[in-house]
Scaffold this active site. Structure first.
Site, PDB file in Angstrom:
ATOM      1  N   SER A   1      10.256  -7.279 -14.876  1.00 47.72           N
ATOM      2  CA  SER A   1      11.489  -7.030 -14.422  1.00 47.72           C
ATOM      3  C   SER A   1      11.771  -5.979 -13.581  1.00 47.72           C
ATOM      4  O   SER A   1      12.936  -5.859 -13.263  1.00 47.72           O
ATOM      5  CB  SER A   1      12.180  -7.075 -15.963  1.00 47.72           C
TER       6      SER A   1
ATOM      7  N   HIS B   1      15.527  -0.365 -15.643  1.00 47.68           N
ATOM      8  CA  HIS B   1      16.263  -1.483 -14.836  1.00 47.68           C
ATOM      9  C   HIS B   1      17.116  -0.902 -13.778  1.00 47.68           C
ATOM     10  O   HIS B   1      17.227  -1.167 -12.770  1.00 47.68           O
ATOM     11  CB  HIS B   1      16.832  -2.296 -15.774  1.00 47.68           C
TER      12      HIS B   1
END
Length: 272
Positions: free
Chosen positions: A138, A191
């Site tokens: 991710s 992230h």
């Protein structure tokens, strides 16, 4: 004799999925294969794959620099690997189709893994004084979403949310917040670092890391990569040119040629 009831139709077309998978370019296939291989290695008990390859800030030294490259392809379980693979595949496939296989290899093995990792280590260890480890593809998902958001912003600066006009470049930030709220044990900081590097990619600040096209053509011709490697995307086969072509209301210049607009603008895991 009663006629057996017909099975309900599938909510998706397996044939289309098969066709899509068969058309994936080379580097995207290799990434998925490596993710699968490392997930299978987690079943052995001789050594911990996650502990070996995770990005652990206090474990980074000259002998463990490989962690800056291994953490995106290592996951903590089947669902972690499966959902990250599903999310990264269309984004990575599009990137490789636009820029070529050699460019994708150079960037994702290099700065698109190491730069967000370095930024994460800087903040996590030296500013927050923590040692939370991260793994998962991710990192690439949010990085590519950040880059795509910058591309979209250039052609569509805002999207409407009720009476409000929201800048399109903020969409990955909203996704980052939502994922952090809905899914436990994900790294909001990891992230966020990926999104920031994606913004730099979309704005063109990372073009310095892209190998010169002349060198790539020489390598392809010398090794005959297009002829030898199935699903290889060459420099001259890219879908949208070197750095992509953004939509425009006047695509043709004065000489009738299209003008390209460039862009390359416990264990805590990244993603679901």
């Amino acid at each position: 004799m009663a006629t057996p009831a017909a099975l309900p139709p599938l909510p998706f077309n397996p044939g289309r999925i098969r066709t899509y998978l068969l058309r994936l370019p080379l580097f995207t296939r290799l990434v998925l294969l490596v993710i699968l291989a490392f997930w299978l290695l987690e079943f052995q008990t001789m050594w911990s794959v996650v502990q070996w390859g995770a990005l652990i800030p206090e474990e980074i030294n000259l002998g463990t620099m490989y962690r800056l490259n291994t953490y995106p392809i290592i996951h903590t379980g089947f669902f972690h690997a499966f959902f990250n693979a599903m999310a990264v595949t269309p984004l990575l496939e599009r990137f490789e189709a636009e820029h070529g296989t050699l460019t994708a290899i150079a960037l994702f093995i290099g700065p698109l893994s190491t730069v967000p990792a370095g930024l994460y280590i800087l903040i996590e260890r030296f500013i927050l004084h923590r040692n939370t480890s991260v793994v998962g593809a991710s990192i690439w998902v949010f990085l590519l979403l950040g880059s795509e958001a910058i591309k979209t912003y250039k052609s569509h600066p805002n999207f409407s949310l009720g009476p409000y006009k929201i800048p399109t470049w903020t969409s990955p930030l909203f996704a980052c917040v939502v994922v952090s709220i809905l899914i436990s044990n994900v790294s909001f900081l990891g992230h966020l670092c990926a999104i920031l590097v994606g913004y730099l990619l979309g704005l063109g600040y990372l073009k310095v890391f892209v190998p010169p096209e002349k060198v790539l053509r020489w390598i392809e011709g010398k090794l005959n990569l297009l002829g030898r490697l199935p699903h290889y995307v060459s420099v001259d086969q890219k879908t949208y040119g070197r750095y992509g072509v953004l939509p425009t209301t006047n695509p043709a210049g004065a000489n009738g040629n299209q003008t390209p607009m460039s862009y390359l603008g416990s264990t805590q895991r990244l993603g679901a």
